[in-house]
Design a protein around this motif. Structure first.
Motif, mmCIF file in Angstrom:
data_model
loop_
_atom_site.group_PDB
_atom_site.id
_atom_site.type_symbol
_atom_site.label_atom_id
_atom_site.label_comp_id
_atom_site.label_asym_id
_atom_site.label_seq_id
_atom_site.Cartn_x
_atom_site.Cartn_y
_atom_site.Cartn_z
ATOM 1 N N LYS A 156 12.379 1.284 1.956
ATOM 2 C CA LYS A 156 12.926 2.275 2.224
ATOM 3 C C LYS A 156 11.812 3.796 1.572
ATOM 4 C CE LYS A 156 17.341 0.071 1.379
ATOM 5 N NZ LYS A 156 18.413 -0.274 0.488
ATOM 6 N N GLU A 157 10.642 3.332 1.043
ATOM 7 C CA GLU A 157 9.750 4.188 0.489
ATOM 8 C C GLU A 157 8.808 4.322 1.726
ATOM 9 O OE1 GLU A 157 7.859 2.957 -3.032
ATOM 10 O OE2 GLU A 157 9.969 2.625 -4.074
ATOM 11 N N GLY A 158 8.825 3.713 2.945
ATOM 12 C CA GLY A 158 8.018 3.852 3.966
ATOM 13 C C GLY A 158 6.973 2.944 3.826
ATOM 14 N N LYS A 159 6.883 2.121 2.942
ATOM 15 C CA LYS A 159 5.707 1.203 2.848
ATOM 16 C C LYS A 159 5.808 -0.175 3.664
ATOM 17 C CE LYS A 159 5.019 2.532 -1.857
ATOM 18 N NZ LYS A 159 4.659 1.969 -3.572
ATOM 19 N N VAL A 160 4.667 -0.631 4.224
ATOM 20 C CA VAL A 160 4.797 -1.960 4.858
ATOM 21 C C VAL A 160 5.301 -3.229 4.131
ATOM 22 C CG1 VAL A 160 3.559 -3.410 6.391
ATOM 23 C CG2 VAL A 160 3.221 -1.025 6.680
ATOM 24 N N ALA A 161 6.442 -3.770 4.283
ATOM 25 C CA ALA A 161 7.052 -4.912 3.721
ATOM 26 C C ALA A 161 6.622 -6.108 4.418
ATOM 27 C CB ALA A 161 8.686 -4.769 3.435
ATOM 28 N N SER A 162 6.796 -6.085 5.701
ATOM 29 C CA SER A 162 6.365 -7.267 6.395
ATOM 30 C C SER A 162 5.771 -7.151 7.703
ATOM 31 C CB SER A 162 7.674 -8.273 6.459
ATOM 32 O OG SER A 162 8.751 -7.572 7.211
ATOM 33 N N ARG A 163 5.203 -7.941 8.298
ATOM 34 C CA ARG A 163 4.601 -7.929 9.499
ATOM 35 C C ARG A 163 4.547 -9.176 10.392
ATOM 36 N NH1 ARG A 163 -1.894 -8.147 9.966
ATOM 37 N NH2 ARG A 163 -1.416 -10.241 9.686
ATOM 38 N N VAL A 164 4.971 -9.011 11.745
ATOM 39 C CA VAL A 164 4.977 -10.096 12.806
ATOM 40 C C VAL A 164 3.921 -9.786 13.713
ATOM 41 C CG1 VAL A 164 6.342 -11.733 14.204
ATOM 42 C CG2 VAL A 164 7.259 -10.674 12.363
ATOM 43 N N LEU A 165 2.800 -10.781 13.761
ATOM 44 C CA LEU A 165 1.625 -10.356 14.543
ATOM 45 C C LEU A 165 1.814 -11.279 15.934
ATOM 46 C CD1 LEU A 165 -1.009 -9.278 14.912
ATOM 47 C CD2 LEU A 165 -1.961 -11.093 13.928
ATOM 48 N N GLY A 166 2.536 -10.757 16.960
ATOM 49 C CA GLY A 166 2.823 -11.581 18.080
ATOM 50 C C GLY A 166 4.349 -11.493 18.460
ATOM 51 N N LYS A 211 0.847 -1.289 0.290
ATOM 52 C CA LYS A 211 0.041 -0.083 0.008
ATOM 53 C C LYS A 211 0.984 1.496 -0.056
ATOM 54 C CE LYS A 211 -3.884 -2.172 2.409
ATOM 55 N NZ LYS A 211 -4.637 -2.145 3.569
ATOM 56 N N ALA A 212 0.225 2.547 0.106
ATOM 57 C CA ALA A 212 0.964 3.646 -0.097
ATOM 58 C C ALA A 212 1.964 3.779 1.186
ATOM 59 C CB ALA A 212 0.089 4.765 -0.073
ATOM 60 N N PRO A 213 2.695 4.789 1.229
ATOM 61 C CA PRO A 213 3.896 4.866 2.198
ATOM 62 C C PRO A 213 2.728 5.153 3.708
ATOM 63 C CG PRO A 213 4.674 5.837 0.534
ATOM 64 C CD PRO A 213 3.248 5.428 0.259
ATOM 65 N N VAL A 214 3.456 4.764 4.866
ATOM 66 C CA VAL A 214 2.500 5.041 5.970
ATOM 67 C C VAL A 214 2.856 6.685 6.415
ATOM 68 C CG1 VAL A 214 2.798 2.645 6.834
ATOM 69 C CG2 VAL A 214 4.682 4.580 7.414
ATOM 70 N N ASN A 215 1.782 7.155 6.724
ATOM 71 C CA ASN A 215 1.680 8.429 7.162
ATOM 72 C C ASN A 215 1.805 8.894 8.653
ATOM 73 O OD1 ASN A 215 1.689 11.501 6.055
ATOM 74 N ND2 ASN A 215 -0.779 11.274 6.680
ATOM 75 N N ILE A 216 2.866 8.668 9.091
ATOM 76 C CA ILE A 216 3.077 8.461 10.631
ATOM 77 C C ILE A 216 3.786 10.111 11.076
ATOM 78 C CG2 ILE A 216 4.520 7.690 12.455
ATOM 79 C CD1 ILE A 216 4.611 5.142 11.135
ATOM 80 N N LYS A 217 2.921 10.528 11.853
ATOM 81 C CA LYS A 217 3.308 11.868 12.440
ATOM 82 C C LYS A 217 3.145 11.500 14.068
ATOM 83 C CE LYS A 217 1.722 14.815 8.737
ATOM 84 N NZ LYS A 217 0.657 16.040 8.325
#
Length: 211
Positions: free
Chosen positions: A184-194, A72-78
């Motif tokens: 490096k674009e700020g997009k979620v590449a992977s996730r570990v749940l737990g 998805k689009a880069p995260v918009n973290i502020k």
């Protein structure tokens, strides 16, 4: 004498039978507890996957990798770190970032904290940045946690849920801990749940760095 001997034999047999029955009952009770524990873990895993808005849900350790074309689009973290530093979306561009969602009373968070610090030190020379995202604690509690586990990377004070909201749909609201690797674009590449496993997270970071 024979009658007394018979009585002793019968009493011994009854005592032995009672012991066997008691042992069997204990074994059944233990098995029931074990099965109940498994059922509870399964329910928690389902809740975490569903993203139910629970107070606290232990994730199941599942790993999700997102193909580059499907991200998805880069995260918009502020947000603001506990030390007062403001962080914007521009701070994630050009660097692989690890985001770990946690709070001090979360038992798996305490287990994985030293692992995160080890990986932080290992990947820091490669420009990988680590941020914790603390969802509940006051600064004193978060600082005490960092000191206990010698954590050198900073954490967001996310009691208002702003950082969590920015990754809505990726991080279930009640699933703690959850760890994201951003490319490096700020997009979620992977996730570990737990709770993380060191080798797995290391591989996910290495893959993102290599892109």
């Amino acid at each position: 004498m024979d009658r007394n001997a018979n009585r002793k034999t019968m009493n011994s047999a009854l005592a032995s039978r009672r012991s066997i029955l008691a042992a069997g009952g204990a074994a059944i009770a233990a098995l029931t507890v074990g099965l109940s524990g498994c059922a509870q873990q399964d329910d928690l895993a389902k809740q975490a996957k569903a993203g139910d808005n629970k107070n606290y849900v232990a994730g199941d350790g599942s790993v999700t990798e997102f193909a580059k074309a499907d991200r998805k689009a880069p995260v918009n973290i502020k947000g603001t770190l506990f030390d007062g530093t403001a962080v914007t979306p521009q701070d994630f561009v050009g660097k692989v970032t690890v985001l770990n969602f946690w709070f001090a009373a979360c038992a798996p968070c305490r287990v994985e904290a030293p692992i995160l610090e080890e990986l932080h030190q290992e990947f820091k020379p490669q420009g990988v940045q680590f941020y914790g995202v603390n969802l509940r604690d006051e600064k004193a509690t978060a600082d005490a946690f960092d000191k206990t586990f010698n954590l050198s990377y900073p954490s967001f004070n996310d009691q208002d849920g702003a950082v969590l909201l920015s990754v809505s749909g990726i991080v279930p609201p009640g699933a703690v801990p959850t760890t994201l690797v951003l490319d490096k674009e700020g997009k979620v590449a992977s996730r570990v749940l737990g709770e993380i496993e060191k080798g797995t997270l290391k591989a996910l970071i290495t893959s993102a760095v290599a892109e």
